[in-house]
Design a protein around this motif. Structure first.
Motif, PDB file in Angstrom:
ATOM      1  N   PRO A  70       0.794  -1.231   0.000  1.00 35.52           N
ATOM      2  CA  PRO A  70       0.000   0.000   0.000  1.00 35.52           C
ATOM      3  C   PRO A  70       0.827   1.282   0.000  1.00 35.52           C
ATOM      4  CG  PRO A  70      -0.228  -1.170   2.096  1.00 35.52           C
ATOM      5  CD  PRO A  70       0.566  -2.043   1.183  1.00 35.52           C
ATOM      6  N   THR A  71       2.056   1.216   0.499  1.00 43.31           N
ATOM      7  CA  THR A  71       2.941   2.383   0.472  1.00 43.31           C
ATOM      8  C   THR A  71       4.333   1.939   0.042  1.00 43.31           C
ATOM      9  OG1 THR A  71       3.505   2.094   2.807  1.00 43.31           O
ATOM     10  CG2 THR A  71       1.700   3.609   2.328  1.00 43.31           C
ATOM     11  N   PRO A  72       5.060   2.805  -0.652  1.00 45.39           N
ATOM     12  CA  PRO A  72       6.418   2.417  -1.051  1.00 45.39           C
ATOM     13  C   PRO A  72       7.289   2.160   0.182  1.00 45.39           C
ATOM     14  CG  PRO A  72       5.729   4.439  -2.162  1.00 45.39           C
ATOM     15  CD  PRO A  72       4.701   4.126  -1.121  1.00 45.39           C
ATOM     16  N   PRO A  73       8.191   1.181   0.094  1.00 44.64           N
ATOM     17  CA  PRO A  73       9.051   0.888   1.244  1.00 44.64           C
ATOM     18  C   PRO A  73      10.094   1.989   1.446  1.00 44.64           C
ATOM     19  CG  PRO A  73       9.664  -0.483  -0.617  1.00 44.64           C
ATOM     20  CD  PRO A  73       8.442   0.275  -1.023  1.00 44.64           C
ATOM     21  N   GLU A  74      10.614   2.043   2.648  1.00 48.03           N
ATOM     22  CA  GLU A  74      11.697   2.964   2.990  1.00 48.03           C
ATOM     23  C   GLU A  74      13.005   2.190   2.895  1.00 48.03           C
ATOM     24  OE1 GLU A  74      13.262   5.447   6.903  1.00 48.03           O
ATOM     25  OE2 GLU A  74      11.370   4.375   7.007  1.00 48.03           O
ATOM     26  N   LEU A  75      14.029   2.806   2.366  1.00 44.62           N
ATOM     27  CA  LEU A  75      15.345   2.173   2.268  1.00 44.62           C
ATOM     28  C   LEU A  75      16.343   2.951   3.117  1.00 44.62           C
ATOM     29  CD1 LEU A  75      13.863   1.506  -0.576  1.00 44.62           C
ATOM     30  CD2 LEU A  75      16.096   0.650  -1.151  1.00 44.62           C
ATOM     31  N   VAL A  76      17.098   2.220   3.926  1.00 44.30           N
ATOM     32  CA  VAL A  76      18.133   2.792   4.774  1.00 44.30           C
ATOM     33  C   VAL A  76      19.398   1.991   4.494  1.00 44.30           C
ATOM     34  CG1 VAL A  76      18.859   3.253   7.146  1.00 44.30           C
ATOM     35  CG2 VAL A  76      16.428   3.372   6.545  1.00 44.30           C
ATOM     36  N   ALA A  77      20.490   2.693   4.186  1.00 43.11           N
ATOM     37  CA  ALA A  77      21.701   1.979   3.783  1.00 43.11           C
ATOM     38  C   ALA A  77      22.925   2.462   4.547  1.00 43.11           C
ATOM     39  CB  ALA A  77      21.933   2.168   2.287  1.00 43.11           C
ATOM     40  N   GLN A  78      23.818   1.515   4.772  1.00 43.33           N
ATOM     41  CA  GLN A  78      25.115   1.806   5.363  1.00 43.33           C
ATOM     42  C   GLN A  78      26.088   0.743   4.856  1.00 43.33           C
ATOM     43  OE1 GLN A  78      25.191   2.198   9.615  1.00 43.33           O
ATOM     44  NE2 GLN A  78      27.415   2.282   9.687  1.00 43.33           N
ATOM     45  N   GLY A  79      27.172   1.176   4.261  1.00 39.94           N
ATOM     46  CA  GLY A  79      28.155   0.231   3.744  1.00 39.94           C
ATOM     47  C   GLY A  79      27.523  -0.699   2.728  1.00 39.94           C
ATOM     48  N   ASP A  80      27.708  -2.001   2.934  1.00 42.56           N
ATOM     49  CA  ASP A  80      27.185  -2.991   1.991  1.00 42.56           C
ATOM     50  C   ASP A  80      25.799  -3.502   2.361  1.00 42.56           C
ATOM     51  OD1 ASP A  80      27.835  -4.526   4.205  1.00 42.56           O
ATOM     52  OD2 ASP A  80      29.017  -6.004   3.087  1.00 42.56           O
ATOM     53  N   ARG A  81      25.165  -2.871   3.354  1.00 44.99           N
ATOM     54  CA  ARG A  81      23.839  -3.335   3.792  1.00 44.99           C
ATOM     55  C   ARG A  81      22.768  -2.301   3.495  1.00 44.99           C
ATOM     56  NH1 ARG A  81      24.510  -5.867   9.570  1.00 44.99           N
ATOM     57  NH2 ARG A  81      22.451  -6.715   9.138  1.00 44.99           N
ATOM     58  N   VAL A  82      21.637  -2.824   3.026  1.00 44.56           N
ATOM     59  CA  VAL A  82      20.475  -1.993   2.744  1.00 44.56           C
ATOM     60  C   VAL A  82      19.302  -2.609   3.482  1.00 44.56           C
ATOM     61  CG1 VAL A  82      18.962  -1.059   0.959  1.00 44.56           C
ATOM     62  CG2 VAL A  82      21.399  -1.422   0.454  1.00 44.56           C
ATOM     63  N   PHE A  83      18.645  -1.802   4.297  1.00 39.82           N
ATOM     64  CA  PHE A  83      17.451  -2.236   5.003  1.00 39.82           C
ATOM     65  C   PHE A  83      16.250  -1.675   4.270  1.00 39.82           C
ATOM     66  CE2 PHE A  83      20.844  -2.449   8.013  1.00 39.82           C
ATOM     67  CZ  PHE A  83      20.591  -3.606   8.720  1.00 39.82           C
ATOM     68  N   VAL A  84      15.304  -2.546   3.975  1.00 42.55           N
ATOM     69  CA  VAL A  84      14.087  -2.156   3.279  1.00 42.55           C
ATOM     70  C   VAL A  84      12.945  -2.389   4.257  1.00 42.55           C
ATOM     71  CG1 VAL A  84      12.716  -2.440   1.192  1.00 42.55           C
ATOM     72  CG2 VAL A  84      15.171  -2.962   1.148  1.00 42.55           C
ATOM     73  N   ILE A  85      12.207  -1.323   4.562  1.00 49.56           N
ATOM     74  CA  ILE A  85      11.172  -1.365   5.590  1.00 49.56           C
ATOM     75  C   ILE A  85       9.832  -1.098   4.910  1.00 49.56           C
ATOM     76  CG2 ILE A  85      10.377  -0.331   7.755  1.00 49.56           C
ATOM     77  CD1 ILE A  85      13.555   0.734   7.632  1.00 49.56           C
ATOM     78  N   GLY A  86       8.886  -2.013   5.093  1.00 46.41           N
ATOM     79  CA  GLY A  86       7.621  -1.838   4.410  1.00 46.41           C
ATOM     80  C   GLY A  86       6.476  -2.592   5.041  1.00 46.41           C
ATOM     81  N   VAL A  87       5.348  -2.492   4.366  1.00 47.54           N
ATOM     82  CA  VAL A  87       4.114  -3.155   4.772  1.00 47.54           C
ATOM     83  C   VAL A  87       3.557  -3.863   3.544  1.00 47.54           C
ATOM     84  CG1 VAL A  87       1.735  -2.816   5.567  1.00 47.54           C
ATOM     85  CG2 VAL A  87       3.579  -1.421   6.507  1.00 47.54           C
ATOM     86  N   ALA A  88       3.097  -5.085   3.748  1.00 45.28           N
ATOM     87  CA  ALA A  88       2.423  -5.824   2.682  1.00 45.28           C
ATOM     88  C   ALA A  88       1.052  -6.241   3.183  1.00 45.28           C
ATOM     89  CB  ALA A  88       3.227  -7.054   2.295  1.00 45.28           C
ATOM     90  N   THR A  89       0.097  -6.230   2.301  1.00 45.28           N
ATOM     91  CA  THR A  89      -1.221  -6.783   2.595  1.00 45.28           C
ATOM     92  C   THR A  89      -1.516  -7.795   1.496  1.00 45.28           C
ATOM     93  OG1 THR A  89      -2.321  -5.019   1.366  1.00 45.28           O
ATOM     94  CG2 THR A  89      -2.081  -4.701   3.743  1.00 45.28           C
ATOM     95  N   GLY A  90      -2.329  -8.770   1.837  1.00 44.20           N
ATOM     96  CA  GLY A  90      -2.658  -9.757   0.819  1.00 44.20           C
ATOM     97  C   GLY A  90      -3.447 -10.907   1.381  1.00 44.20           C
ATOM     98  N   LYS A  91      -3.403 -12.010   0.652  1.00 44.11           N
ATOM     99  CA  LYS A  91      -4.091 -13.208   1.120  1.00 44.11           C
ATOM    100  C   LYS A  91      -3.330 -14.435   0.663  1.00 44.11           C
ATOM    101  CE  LYS A  91      -7.325 -13.900  -2.656  1.00 44.11           C
ATOM    102  NZ  LYS A  91      -8.714 -14.073  -3.038  1.00 44.11           N
TER     103      LYS A  91
END
Length: 138
Positions: A70-91
């Motif tokens: 429902p909303t685009p995920p947020e990306l947070v990065a440091q060095g070789d790591r990327v954290f993707v934070i989000g919400v999914a809905t479904g069935k």
């Protein structure tokens, strides 16, 4: 690789997943990819290694789960790591039961490829949605 390049690789990976472009996905991941999906009672749970296992789990996901973001995920990065934070809905298709999943993907990029994914998901919501009426633990 720069942080910006790592973030772009992860964005490209999510775009390929969203359109289920297997060829593009495999081009973006390392041969020895490791994807850890936690949980029990959830059809995608487990540790999946290499291109072959990645292809199987992605095919299973597209066959068994309807999902939207429902909303685009947020990306947070440091060095070789990327954290993707989000919400999914479904069935879950087999049970027709809905879920809402708040999630974080901890992604390691190595040499321009996605090398490791560790999901942090709402395993209870997904397991509950996966239960059938005949399930004795339901």
């Amino acid at each position: 690789m720069s942080i910006e390049e790592n973030v772009q690789i992860v964005k490209d990976f999510f775009a390929a997943m969203g359109s289920y472009n297997e060829q593009a996905l495999l081009a973006l991941v390392a041969e020895d990819i490791e994807w850890i999906i936690p949980g029990n009672g959830w059809p995608l749970a487990g540790t999946h290694r290499g291109h072959a296992e990645l292809a199987v789990v992605l095919q299973k996901a597209f066959e068994k789960v309807e999902m939207s973001y429902p909303t685009p995920p947020e990306l947070v990065a440091q060095g070789d790591r990327v954290f993707v934070i989000g919400v999914a809905t479904g069935k879950i298709k087999a049970t027709n039961r809905s879920f809402r999943d708040d999630w974080i993907f901890d992604i390691t990029v190595r040499d321009g490829k996605v090398a490791k994914i560790r999901e942090y998901i709402d395993t209870q919501a997904l397991a509950e949605a996966s239960k059938t009426a005949a399930d004795p633990s339901h």
